[in-house]
Motif scaffolding. Structure first.
Motif, PDB file in Angstrom:
ATOM      1  N   LEU A   1      -8.692  70.202 -52.500  1.00  0.00           N
ATOM      2  CA  LEU A   1     -10.047  69.645 -52.460  1.00  0.00           C
ATOM      3  C   LEU A   1     -11.107  70.734 -52.662  1.00  0.00           C
TER       4      LEU A   1
ATOM      5  N   VAL B   1     -10.068  67.802 -43.216  1.00  0.00           N
ATOM      6  CA  VAL B   1      -8.702  67.504 -43.618  1.00  0.00           C
ATOM      7  C   VAL B   1      -7.797  67.394 -42.416  1.00  0.00           C
TER       8      VAL B   1
ATOM      9  N   GLU C   1     -14.393  62.332 -49.710  1.00  0.00           N
ATOM     10  CA  GLU C   1     -13.170  62.136 -50.490  1.00  0.00           C
ATOM     11  C   GLU C   1     -11.961  61.969 -49.571  1.00  0.00           C
ATOM     12  N   ASN C   2     -11.856  62.819 -48.586  1.00  0.00           N
ATOM     13  CA  ASN C   2     -10.718  62.773 -47.670  1.00  0.00           C
ATOM     14  C   ASN C   2     -10.738  61.501 -46.823  1.00  0.00           C
TER      15      ASN C   2
ATOM     16  N   ILE D   1      -3.742  69.827 -49.067  1.00  0.00           N
ATOM     17  CA  ILE D   1      -4.859  68.974 -49.477  1.00  0.00           C
ATOM     18  C   ILE D   1      -6.193  69.712 -49.360  1.00  0.00           C
TER      19      ILE D   1
ATOM     20  N   ASN E   1     -15.307  65.786 -47.232  1.00  0.00           N
ATOM     21  CA  ASN E   1     -15.128  64.847 -46.123  1.00  0.00           C
ATOM     22  C   ASN E   1     -15.129  63.406 -46.620  1.00  0.00           C
TER      23      ASN E   1
END
Length: 186
Positions: free
Chosen positions: A109, A83, A176-177, A105, A174
């Protein structure tokens, strides 16, 4: 050679002709029914009871010993691998709900990917990965003449599952981000 070929055909040995009935056919059918179903190459189809038990074990691992695994997960996510915002509370903090204003975030997550529904989706891949790694550990130990007693085997398997769980969740976070960051960068 001609005689052998005609003998094979008369006994049903030619290509495309399968043996009909018989004890072997029944044994294969029974074994097939008892075998864990495979969806894709190497992917098992797990029954609901196994999935439910696995999710409970994952939750237990994440919350065991004052949430050490969840703290490890958060440390890995926040160490620059997952993030870009770093404002949330540590998972080892008191179990009070984190105010929404402090939910960055990373926190969101981690919470999303450790919910029972997310763990349920991840159970198959994580357990297959853990099974592969544990098999490698046992094989390498056996090659060097070492064996584990039952208690040690259980602890090693639990550690392997914990590590696979954490790495899998970090990888999902990771991904998704990165996708979210890439979508906003245009």
């Amino acid at each position: 050679l001609q005689t052998l070929s005609s003998t094979k055909q008369s006994r049903g040995w030619s290509r495309g002709v399968a043996m009909q009935g018989g004890f072997l056919d029944k044994a294969i059918s029974k074994e097939k029914a008892e075998r864990v179903k495979v969806k894709e190459a190497g992917k098992h189809e797990w029954d609901e009871g196994t999935i439910d038990s696995t999710v409970k074990i994952f939750q237990e691992i994440l919350n065991d010993r004052n949430k050490r695994a969840k703290q490890d997960l958060e440390r890995r996510v926040r160490s620059g691998t997952g993030v870009r915002e770093f404002r949330g509370k540590c998972c080892g903090a008191a179990d009070d709900p984190v105010p929404e204003s402090e939910q960055d975030i990373a926190y969101r997550l981690i919470e999303d990917f450790t919910k029972p529904s997310a763990l349920r989706d991840a159970a198959g891949p994580i357990m297959e990965w853990a099974q592969e790694i544990f098999g490698n550990v046992k094989r390498k130990g056996a090659q060097s003449g070492q064996t584990m007693d039952t208690e040690t085997e259980i602890q090693v398997m639990r550690d392997v599952v914990k590590e696979c769980l954490i790495r899998y969740v970090v990888k999902q976070i990771n991904t998704e981000n990165s996708e979210a960051f890439a979508a906003n960068s245009h």
